[in-house]
Motif scaffolding. Structure first.
Motif, PDB file in Angstrom:
ATOM      1  N   TYR A 126      14.331   3.298   4.072  1.00 43.60           N
ATOM      2  CA  TYR A 126      14.369   2.147   4.967  1.00 43.60           C
ATOM      3  C   TYR A 126      12.999   1.873   5.579  1.00 43.60           C
ATOM      4  O   TYR A 126      12.544   0.730   5.619  1.00 43.60           O
ATOM      5  CB  TYR A 126      15.407   2.389   6.064  1.00 43.60           C
ATOM      6  N   VAL A 127      12.323   2.900   6.046  1.00 44.14           N
ATOM      7  CA  VAL A 127      11.008   2.730   6.662  1.00 44.14           C
ATOM      8  C   VAL A 127      10.004   2.218   5.638  1.00 44.14           C
ATOM      9  O   VAL A 127       9.206   1.322   5.931  1.00 44.14           O
ATOM     10  CB  VAL A 127      10.532   4.050   7.316  1.00 44.14           C
TER      11      VAL A 127
ATOM     12  N   GLU B 202       5.494  -0.519   2.164  1.00 47.67           N
ATOM     13  CA  GLU B 202       4.792   0.513   1.422  1.00 47.67           C
ATOM     14  C   GLU B 202       5.310   0.669  -0.004  1.00 47.67           C
ATOM     15  O   GLU B 202       4.571   1.042  -0.910  1.00 47.67           O
ATOM     16  CB  GLU B 202       4.891   1.846   2.158  1.00 47.67           C
ATOM     17  N   SER B 203       6.564   0.357  -0.227  1.00 46.11           N
ATOM     18  CA  SER B 203       7.143   0.512  -1.558  1.00 46.11           C
ATOM     19  C   SER B 203       6.760  -0.632  -2.498  1.00 46.11           C
ATOM     20  O   SER B 203       7.048  -0.567  -3.692  1.00 46.11           O
ATOM     21  CB  SER B 203       8.660   0.619  -1.452  1.00 46.11           C
TER      22      SER B 203
ATOM     23  N   ASP C  35       4.593   0.548  -5.404  1.00 44.77           N
ATOM     24  CA  ASP C  35       5.367   1.309  -6.386  1.00 44.77           C
ATOM     25  C   ASP C  35       6.138   0.370  -7.319  1.00 44.77           C
ATOM     26  O   ASP C  35       6.196   0.587  -8.525  1.00 44.77           O
ATOM     27  CB  ASP C  35       6.339   2.260  -5.693  1.00 44.77           C
ATOM     28  N   ARG C  36       6.720  -0.682  -6.745  1.00 42.21           N
ATOM     29  CA  ARG C  36       7.423  -1.670  -7.572  1.00 42.21           C
ATOM     30  C   ARG C  36       6.461  -2.407  -8.493  1.00 42.21           C
ATOM     31  O   ARG C  36       6.784  -2.693  -9.644  1.00 42.21           O
ATOM     32  CB  ARG C  36       8.189  -2.660  -6.692  1.00 42.21           C
ATOM     33  N   TYR C  37       5.262  -2.719  -7.986  1.00 46.41           N
ATOM     34  CA  TYR C  37       4.252  -3.387  -8.809  1.00 46.41           C
ATOM     35  C   TYR C  37       3.868  -2.521 -10.012  1.00 46.41           C
ATOM     36  O   TYR C  37       3.809  -3.000 -11.141  1.00 46.41           O
ATOM     37  CB  TYR C  37       3.004  -3.718  -7.978  1.00 46.41           C
TER      38      TYR C  37
ATOM     39  N   ARG D 294      -4.277   1.094  -5.654  1.00 42.06           N
ATOM     40  CA  ARG D 294      -3.562   0.686  -4.439  1.00 42.06           C
ATOM     41  C   ARG D 294      -4.469  -0.164  -3.554  1.00 42.06           C
ATOM     42  O   ARG D 294      -4.043  -1.175  -2.994  1.00 42.06           O
ATOM     43  CB  ARG D 294      -3.061   1.890  -3.648  1.00 42.06           C
ATOM     44  N   ARG D 295      -5.719   0.219  -3.454  1.00 41.97           N
ATOM     45  CA  ARG D 295      -6.657  -0.526  -2.612  1.00 41.97           C
ATOM     46  C   ARG D 295      -6.840  -1.960  -3.118  1.00 41.97           C
ATOM     47  O   ARG D 295      -6.812  -2.920  -2.345  1.00 41.97           O
ATOM     48  CB  ARG D 295      -7.988   0.200  -2.556  1.00 41.97           C
ATOM     49  N   ALA D 296      -7.041  -2.112  -4.432  1.00 39.65           N
ATOM     50  CA  ALA D 296      -7.211  -3.440  -5.021  1.00 39.65           C
ATOM     51  C   ALA D 296      -5.927  -4.254  -4.865  1.00 39.65           C
ATOM     52  O   ALA D 296      -5.975  -5.460  -4.601  1.00 39.65           O
ATOM     53  CB  ALA D 296      -7.595  -3.325  -6.486  1.00 39.65           C
TER      54      ALA D 296
END
Length: 67
Positions: free
Chosen positions: A16-17, A23-24, A27-29, A45-47
């Protein structure tokens, strides 16, 4: 409550958080990119976050935020 029950509740709270804070999204991308075009390199992640922020700032509907 058993140890398994506590872990299950903690896992749900963590999910949930992560969804609430976005933040997730990375991960989905990554999962989507690897599934649909495995030969293309995946953004770091940064890009990814920079691209996301640039898209938000370019969207005229986002100019009405309070914060």
């Amino acid at each position: 409550m058993t140890v398994a029950g506590v872990r299950r509740v903690a896992g749900r709270i963590r999910w949930y958080v992560r969804e609430l804070t976005g933040e997730s999204t990375y991960d989905r991308y990554v999962a989507h990119a690897r599934t649909h075009d495995p030969g293309t390199p995946v953004m770091t992640r940064r890009a990814f976050e920079r691209s996301r922020m640039d898209a938000r700032e370019a969207d005229p509907r986002e100019g009405f935020r309070c914060c």
